[in-house]
Design an enzyme around this catalytic site. Structure first.
Site, mmCIF file in Angstrom:
data_model
loop_
_atom_site.group_PDB
_atom_site.id
_atom_site.type_symbol
_atom_site.label_atom_id
_atom_site.label_comp_id
_atom_site.label_asym_id
_atom_site.label_seq_id
_atom_site.Cartn_x
_atom_site.Cartn_y
_atom_site.Cartn_z
ATOM 1 N N CYS A 2 -13.905 7.211 4.377
ATOM 2 C CA CYS A 2 -14.917 7.199 4.952
ATOM 3 C C CYS A 2 -16.585 7.046 4.233
ATOM 4 O O CYS A 2 -16.489 7.645 3.031
ATOM 5 C CB CYS A 2 -15.272 8.418 5.904
ATOM 6 S SG CYS A 2 -13.632 8.566 6.992
ATOM 7 N N ARG A 27 -15.470 1.553 -0.506
ATOM 8 C CA ARG A 27 -14.928 2.830 -0.235
ATOM 9 C C ARG A 27 -13.530 2.467 0.582
ATOM 10 O O ARG A 27 -12.674 3.370 0.473
ATOM 11 C CB ARG A 27 -15.591 3.972 0.222
ATOM 12 C CG ARG A 27 -16.796 4.222 -0.443
ATOM 13 C CD ARG A 27 -17.650 5.078 0.450
ATOM 14 N NE ARG A 27 -17.410 6.573 0.723
ATOM 15 C CZ ARG A 27 -17.284 7.655 -0.134
ATOM 16 N NH1 ARG A 27 -17.988 7.608 -1.367
ATOM 17 N NH2 ARG A 27 -16.611 8.783 -0.028
ATOM 18 N N TRP A 74 -12.326 5.413 7.559
ATOM 19 C CA TRP A 74 -10.872 5.165 7.100
ATOM 20 C C TRP A 74 -9.860 6.080 7.723
ATOM 21 O O TRP A 74 -10.018 7.479 7.468
ATOM 22 C CB TRP A 74 -10.631 5.506 5.483
ATOM 23 C CG TRP A 74 -9.549 4.848 4.850
ATOM 24 C CD1 TRP A 74 -9.450 3.574 4.589
ATOM 25 C CD2 TRP A 74 -8.516 5.630 4.629
ATOM 26 N NE1 TRP A 74 -8.262 3.485 3.858
ATOM 27 C CE2 TRP A 74 -7.630 4.562 3.684
ATOM 28 C CE3 TRP A 74 -8.062 6.685 4.710
ATOM 29 C CZ2 TRP A 74 -6.395 5.218 3.366
ATOM 30 C CZ3 TRP A 74 -6.736 7.230 4.482
ATOM 31 C CH2 TRP A 74 -5.818 6.261 3.811
ATOM 32 N N ASN A 100 -17.372 12.733 7.386
ATOM 33 C CA ASN A 100 -16.437 12.480 6.277
ATOM 34 C C ASN A 100 -15.676 13.177 5.740
ATOM 35 O O ASN A 100 -15.990 14.426 5.532
ATOM 36 C CB ASN A 100 -16.990 11.442 5.093
ATOM 37 C CG ASN A 100 -16.194 11.302 3.786
ATOM 38 O OD1 ASN A 100 -15.087 11.065 3.843
ATOM 39 N ND2 ASN A 100 -16.970 11.353 2.745
ATOM 40 N N GLU A 481 0.894 -11.088 -18.149
ATOM 41 C CA GLU A 481 -0.340 -10.290 -17.650
ATOM 42 C C GLU A 481 -1.328 -10.079 -19.006
ATOM 43 O O GLU A 481 -2.481 -10.321 -18.759
ATOM 44 C CB GLU A 481 -0.182 -9.297 -16.875
ATOM 45 C CG GLU A 481 -1.352 -8.328 -16.385
ATOM 46 C CD GLU A 481 -2.238 -9.189 -15.545
ATOM 47 O OE1 GLU A 481 -1.870 -10.494 -15.231
ATOM 48 O OE2 GLU A 481 -3.600 -8.925 -15.342
ATOM 49 N N LYS A 485 -5.077 -11.775 -19.376
ATOM 50 C CA LYS A 485 -6.338 -10.896 -19.636
ATOM 51 C C LYS A 485 -7.085 -11.314 -20.896
ATOM 52 O O LYS A 485 -8.084 -11.539 -20.757
ATOM 53 C CB LYS A 485 -5.928 -9.317 -19.612
ATOM 54 C CG LYS A 485 -5.433 -8.498 -18.495
ATOM 55 C CD LYS A 485 -6.461 -8.461 -17.622
ATOM 56 C CE LYS A 485 -6.692 -9.557 -16.345
ATOM 57 N NZ LYS A 485 -5.870 -9.664 -15.365
ATOM 58 N N GLU A 488 -8.421 -15.283 -20.408
ATOM 59 C CA GLU A 488 -9.754 -15.282 -19.184
ATOM 60 C C GLU A 488 -10.697 -14.707 -19.775
ATOM 61 O O GLU A 488 -11.972 -14.977 -19.475
ATOM 62 C CB GLU A 488 -9.207 -15.107 -17.869
ATOM 63 C CG GLU A 488 -9.087 -13.551 -17.796
ATOM 64 C CD GLU A 488 -8.649 -12.940 -16.264
ATOM 65 O OE1 GLU A 488 -9.261 -13.627 -15.141
ATOM 66 O OE2 GLU A 488 -7.804 -11.959 -16.326
ATOM 67 N N HIS A 504 13.422 -20.569 -30.214
ATOM 68 C CA HIS A 504 13.661 -22.053 -29.869
ATOM 69 C C HIS A 504 12.281 -22.934 -30.002
ATOM 70 O O HIS A 504 12.486 -23.949 -29.186
ATOM 71 C CB HIS A 504 14.264 -21.777 -28.495
ATOM 72 C CG HIS A 504 15.556 -21.146 -28.334
ATOM 73 N ND1 HIS A 504 16.602 -21.765 -28.915
ATOM 74 C CD2 HIS A 504 15.915 -19.632 -28.319
ATOM 75 C CE1 HIS A 504 17.720 -20.687 -28.982
ATOM 76 N NE2 HIS A 504 17.101 -19.656 -28.312
ATOM 77 N N LYS A 603 -14.049 -14.867 -8.554
ATOM 78 C CA LYS A 603 -13.441 -13.828 -8.005
ATOM 79 C C LYS A 603 -12.294 -14.279 -7.131
ATOM 80 O O LYS A 603 -11.228 -13.969 -7.166
ATOM 81 C CB LYS A 603 -14.157 -12.788 -7.805
ATOM 82 C CG LYS A 603 -13.455 -11.363 -7.320
ATOM 83 C CD LYS A 603 -12.726 -10.811 -8.671
ATOM 84 C CE LYS A 603 -11.864 -9.670 -8.231
ATOM 85 N NZ LYS A 603 -11.150 -9.177 -9.252
HETATM 86 O O1 M6R Z 1 -7.213 -12.178 -4.870
HETATM 87 P P1 M6R Z 1 -6.124 -12.754 -5.406
HETATM 88 O O2 M6R Z 1 -5.204 -11.708 -5.929
HETATM 89 O O3 M6R Z 1 -5.105 -13.651 -4.488
HETATM 90 O O4 M6R Z 1 -6.238 -13.686 -6.782
HETATM 91 C C1 M6R Z 1 -5.493 -14.372 -7.406
HETATM 92 C C2 M6R Z 1 -5.759 -14.636 -8.642
HETATM 93 O O5 M6R Z 1 -6.880 -15.852 -8.329
HETATM 94 C C3 M6R Z 1 -6.144 -13.591 -9.657
HETATM 95 O O6 M6R Z 1 -5.181 -12.714 -9.696
HETATM 96 C C4 M6R Z 1 -6.544 -13.944 -11.019
HETATM 97 O O7 M6R Z 1 -5.544 -14.387 -11.853
HETATM 98 C C5 M6R Z 1 -7.227 -12.772 -11.636
HETATM 99 N N1 M6R Z 1 -8.647 -12.609 -11.283
HETATM 100 C C6 M6R Z 1 -7.038 -12.668 -13.182
HETATM 101 O O8 M6R Z 1 -7.373 -11.563 -13.697
#
Ligand code: M6R
Length: 608
Positions: A2, A27, A74, A100, A481, A485, A488, A504, A603
């Site tokens: 909350c 939150r 919440w 809260n 993953e 990271k 990107e 291979h 994002k």
């Molecule tokens: O909002 P989502 O989890 O659906 O987004 C999926 C991907 O665009 C997201 O996970 C993207 O690969 C990350 N920002 C990478 O860090």
């Protein structure tokens, strides 16, 4: 969690409160409400769902007045409905409160108040507070609040206003956050400074057991015994953005460091006193589970990587075949989906276009859709049959970190719940895994203590043209993953490989000083990955290994070893990803990249 905001001053209270509530959205909440003293009446509006629903109400019918309180709820006691939303009020709507926290003795208070003739409208613990203030109110709101506090057990931050007192706002802090901003003839109280900073930078940091009282232009602070507390305001130098970063240089760093807390939240919110997972927002019965003969986990990017780990857990615990796929591929692959299929979608934002289109397609074909998402009320959440919220709080940095770890925890909880319902694992094994999962928050904290080592690894690799991530078994999914990271946010070319595949083809790329991050957390594959490390090291690679701390023999084969605490193999990725997040973070800083907003990326990817 909350969030509360209260305002008394010369501005339009509803504007300040709505703006503040928007700042507190991170939150997490499922309903929102506001009370404003308007035309000698308390005008109270409250709605379940996003703040936008409340904003729409206010846009149609504006609230005028200079005193008010607002809340994002919440749900804990009672469903997230309009009526259970805050503010709560007494019988004649002359007193309104926002709360809260949790009132532990609310049942006994409720019984007492019902005996007094009070009719409760909600199932909340908080409504009792409004009736208690009413019970003790004899023309002095501050006194009535103080008497009420003597009756409450639990944790709370409160805001209280009364119709008869247009220039008075009372707020209280006990074991829940509350900050008070003091402007020119105005007081703003809120669950954190982000809701205040646009109006004033002078704040009182209230301590537990303090009451702040504004009346007729004077602001005073008291303890619960009624003694006045002398306190100085603190002038904040930070701007809104810095405040939102909570003292970290970048959102990514903040979010990486939030992982112990958010993993705890994801777990503990769903485990009852008997140590059983309760997935109250997933209504799949044992009979329905038994009919499911195939599960798809579909997502994009990092969420897909979490899905790959979810596949392992579901297959291992529930013993149903799982196909994990990328949404942009799956949507055009004409997959075999029918009413016996369960489609699990994973999405931080809940708005990713490809994932959303898979949802619609799966539903058309009769499948049940369960989503694991972070954003309450997002499109994917709204259109799914069942939803599991990750409760990671807002993730601002484009690079997904805390969303990933909480997605894995969520998928594992779903897997355990399905498995125990189906009887495909024993209760002893269920208890064992859950017990180990509950150790994760403190173990992630321990991993974070190694941040400096990750920084020095980043110093060694940030000038490289490429880096390789190797793993076997579920470490292979984790390697994907780690590589994502790094590429990107630091723009270093990075690729993940199943370590056994190296010879291979890929091993041709290894030359002197090529960084290779070898993840070695899977006990039964440990010797195999060590052999692969030897192969690349023999060709000049700079090998960084991530291993459990009991496996010290890895030091013979790696140039650097980052240790994680010992845990079950299936849980190790949740710990091992953290150093990879930090290596990418520091590589990005060292290369002078924009950590939180890497080039070419958004994002939330709401286009195909
Ligand atoms: O909002 P989502 O989890 O659906 O987004 C999926 C991907 O665009 C997201 O996970 C993207 O690969 C990350 N920002 C990478 O860090």
């Amino acid at each position: 969690m909350c969030g509360i905001v209260g305002y008394l001053g010369k501005r339009n209270a509803a504007d300040v409160i709505m703006d503040g509530l928007a700042k507190l959205e991170y939150r997490g909440y499922d309903s929102a409400g506001i009370a404003v003293l308007s035309d000698k009446k308390l005008d109270i509006r409250k709605h379940s769902g996003k703040l936008a629903v409340l904003a729409e109400d206010l846009a149609k019918d504006r609230m005028e007045g200079n005193l008010g309180i607002g809340h994002t709820r919440w749900a804990t006691h009672g469903e997230p409905t309009d009526v259970n939303s805050h503010p709560h009020f007494n019988k004649d709507k002359s007193i309104a409160i926002v709360h809260n926290g949790i009132i532990e003795n609310y049942m006994e208070l409720r019984e007492e108040l019902v005996e007094d003739g009070v009719e409760f409208l909600t199932q909340t613990d908080s409504e009792s507070i409004a009736h208690l203030v009413d019970k003790y109110y004899e023309g002095n709101l501050l006194d009535a609040v103080k008497k009420t506090l003597n009756r409450l057990r639990g944790a709370y931050a409160l805001g209280v206003i009364a119709k008869d007192s247009p220039n008075e706002l009372v707020a209280v802090r006990k074991d829940c956050p509350l900050v008070a901003g003091v402007g020119n003839g105005e007081l703003i109280v809120a669950s954190d400074v982000t809701a205040i900073l646009s109006y004033t930078k002078d704040v009182y940091y209230l301590d537990n057991g303090e009451i702040i009282h504004a009346k007729d232009g004077k602001i005073k602070i008291y303890d619960f015994e009624g003694n006045e507390v002398q306190k100085e305001t603190v002038h904040l130098e930070m701007d809104l953005e810095t405040a939102s970063k909570g003292g970290y240089d970048y959102f990514m760093s903040k979010e990486v460091h939030e992982q112990p807390a958010v993993i705890k939240e994801t777990l503990e919110r769903r485990i009852n006193d008997e140590g059983t997972i309760v997935l109250d927002s997933i209504n799949i019965t044992k009979e329905e589970l038994e009919k499911i003969n195939r599960i798809y986990i579909v997502a994009c990017g990092t969420a897909y990587h979490a899905g790959l780990l979810g596949k392992h857990a579901i297959e291992q615990f529930v013993k149903v075949p799982v196909i994990a796929d990328i949404a942009s591929e799956f949507r055009y692959a004409d997959p075999i989906i029918d009413e016996n299929s369960l489609v699990i979608l994973v999405s931080q934002s809940g708005e990713t276009a490809d994932t959303l289109s898979v949802l619609r397609e799966a539903k058309k074909k009769g499948a049940r859709v369960l989503s694991v998402t972070n954003v309450v009320g997002s499109s994917i959440a709204r259109e799914s049959d069942d939803v599991f919220y990750t409760w990671a709080g807002p993730e601002i940095s484009v690079a997904s970190t805390k969303a990933y770890t909480t997605q894995i925890v969520s998928l594992y909880m779903i897997a355990l719940d399905f498995a125990i319902k189906k009887g495909s694992i024993s209760r002893a094994y269920y208890d064992h895994v859950l017990g180990k999962m509950l150790e994760l928050p403190s173990q992630v904290k321990e991993v974070l203590k190694g941040e400096q080592q990750c920084k020095s690894v980043a110093e060694k690799l940030y000038q490289s043209a490429s880096a390789f991530y190797l793993g076997r078994g579920i470490d292979c999914s984790l390697a994907m993953e780690g590589a994502l990271k790094l590429k990107e946010i630091s723009y270093i070319h990075a690729e993940a490989f199943a370590a056994g595949e190296l010879k291979h083809g890929t091993i041709a790329l290894i030359e002197k000083n090529t960084p290779v991050i070898a993840i070695a957390t899977q006990e039964k594959l440990f010797e195999k990955i060590v052999s692969n490390m030897q192969e690349v090291r023999a060709r000049g690679a700079y090998v960084i290994s991530i291993a459990e701390k009991h496996n010290t023999s890895v030091e013979n084969t790696a140039d650097d070893v980052i240790y994680i605490p010992n845990t079950d193999d299936i849980l190790a990725p949740i710990l091992a990803v953290v150093p990879m997040q930090l290596i990418a973070y520091y590589a990005s800083i060292l290369k002078g990249c924009d950590v939180d907003k890497p080039r070419n990326l958004a994002k939330s990817v709401t286009v195909e």
